[in-house]
Design a protein around this motif. Structure first.
Motif, PDB file in Angstrom:
ATOM      1  N   LEU A 147       0.873  -0.979  -0.168  1.00  0.00           N
ATOM      2  CA  LEU A 147      -0.433  -0.490   0.092  1.00  0.00           C
ATOM      3  C   LEU A 147       0.711   1.371  -0.079  1.00  0.00           C
ATOM      4  O   LEU A 147       1.859   0.966   0.387  1.00  0.00           O
ATOM      5  CB  LEU A 147      -0.745   0.001   1.178  1.00  0.00           C
ATOM      6  N   SER A 148       0.427   2.398  -0.281  1.00  0.00           N
ATOM      7  CA  SER A 148       1.505   3.748  -0.767  1.00  0.00           C
ATOM      8  C   SER A 148       0.207   4.852  -0.369  1.00  0.00           C
ATOM      9  O   SER A 148      -1.386   4.169  -0.557  1.00  0.00           O
ATOM     10  CB  SER A 148       1.074   3.899  -2.301  1.00  0.00           C
ATOM     11  N   CYS A 149       0.832   5.808   0.467  1.00  0.00           N
ATOM     12  CA  CYS A 149      -0.423   7.278   0.774  1.00  0.00           C
ATOM     13  C   CYS A 149       1.169   7.632   0.334  1.00  0.00           C
ATOM     14  O   CYS A 149       2.021   8.110   0.964  1.00  0.00           O
ATOM     15  CB  CYS A 149       0.081   6.943   1.645  1.00  0.00           C
ATOM     16  N   VAL A 150       0.230   8.794  -0.562  1.00  0.00           N
ATOM     17  CA  VAL A 150       1.016   9.890  -1.185  1.00  0.00           C
ATOM     18  C   VAL A 150       0.045  11.141  -0.114  1.00  0.00           C
ATOM     19  O   VAL A 150      -0.679  11.754   0.105  1.00  0.00           O
ATOM     20  CB  VAL A 150       0.807  10.166  -2.086  1.00  0.00           C
ATOM     21  N   ALA A 151       0.725  12.396   0.853  1.00  0.00           N
ATOM     22  CA  ALA A 151       0.257  13.216   1.546  1.00  0.00           C
ATOM     23  C   ALA A 151       1.120  14.952   1.013  1.00  0.00           C
ATOM     24  O   ALA A 151       2.233  14.911  -0.201  1.00  0.00           O
ATOM     25  CB  ALA A 151       1.246  13.047   2.954  1.00  0.00           C
ATOM     26  N   SER A 152       0.331  15.755   1.340  1.00  0.00           N
ATOM     27  CA  SER A 152       0.974  16.770   0.715  1.00  0.00           C
ATOM     28  C   SER A 152      -0.574  17.386   1.589  1.00  0.00           C
ATOM     29  O   SER A 152      -1.536  17.278   1.674  1.00  0.00           O
ATOM     30  CB  SER A 152      -0.428  17.619  -0.418  1.00  0.00           C
ATOM     31  N   GLY A 153       0.016  19.024   1.258  1.00  0.00           N
ATOM     32  CA  GLY A 153      -0.318  20.260   2.026  1.00  0.00           C
ATOM     33  C   GLY A 153      -0.183  20.680   3.935  1.00  0.00           C
ATOM     34  O   GLY A 153       0.115  21.388   3.837  1.00  0.00           O
ATOM     35  N   ARG A 154       1.553  20.011   3.025  1.00  0.00           N
ATOM     36  CA  ARG A 154       2.002  20.533   4.501  1.00  0.00           C
ATOM     37  C   ARG A 154       3.885  19.569   4.731  1.00  0.00           C
ATOM     38  O   ARG A 154       3.262  18.987   3.905  1.00  0.00           O
ATOM     39  CB  ARG A 154       2.308  20.194   6.277  1.00  0.00           C
ATOM     40  N   THR A 155       4.789  20.046   5.163  1.00  0.00           N
ATOM     41  CA  THR A 155       5.742  19.550   5.326  1.00  0.00           C
ATOM     42  C   THR A 155       6.051  17.798   5.438  1.00  0.00           C
ATOM     43  O   THR A 155       5.616  17.743   6.885  1.00  0.00           O
ATOM     44  CB  THR A 155       7.019  20.045   6.257  1.00  0.00           C
ATOM     45  N   PHE A 156       5.984  17.352   4.480  1.00  0.00           N
ATOM     46  CA  PHE A 156       5.875  15.531   4.988  1.00  0.00           C
ATOM     47  C   PHE A 156       7.271  14.974   5.926  1.00  0.00           C
ATOM     48  O   PHE A 156       6.448  14.500   7.482  1.00  0.00           O
ATOM     49  CB  PHE A 156       5.084  14.998   3.971  1.00  0.00           C
TER      50      PHE A 156
END
Length: 118
Positions: free
Chosen positions: A20-29
């Motif tokens: 599984l993968s999860c890509v984050a956005s919207g702040r400094t990961f």
């Protein structure tokens, strides 16, 4: 606005593997811990695994130890859950989560379905 988008779920036979993968956005990961949770039909959401912001420490539910591996790539804003030796009881919707610190998990993805057939 923090967004988490999971992918990689699907149907697999018992004993098989999925990542599984999860890509984050919207702040400094790279500043925040990440986690994976799951929810089976009729059950409450449960913790699966988590990883600290640098990836230096990982934590697992007993059910995941020895079979699942959580990892992250801070350059790609992505957290992974490698699942092996899957069992039918691993069937659930898997959610990616993040939090601001040593508090409750407060950011969630939409989930990805994992179905393990016997």
């Amino acid at each position: 606005q923090v967004q988490l988008v999971e992918s990689g779920g699907g149907l697999v036979q018992a004993g098989g593997s999925l990542r599984l993968s999860c890509v984050a956005s919207g702040r400094t990961f790279s500043k925040y811990p990440m986690g994976w949770f799951r929810q089976a039909p009729g059950e409450e959401r449960e913790f699966v695994a988590s990883i600290t912001s640098t990836g230096g420490n990982t934590y697992y539910a007993d059910s995941a130890k020895g079979r699942f591996t959580i990892s992250r790539n801070n350059a790609e804003n992505t957290v992974y859950l490698q699942m092996s030796s899957l069992k039918p009881e691993d069937t659930a919707v898997y959610y990616c989560a993040s939090r601001d610190g040593p508090t409750a998990w407060n950011y969630w993805g939409q989930g990805t379905q994992v179905t393990v057939s016997s």
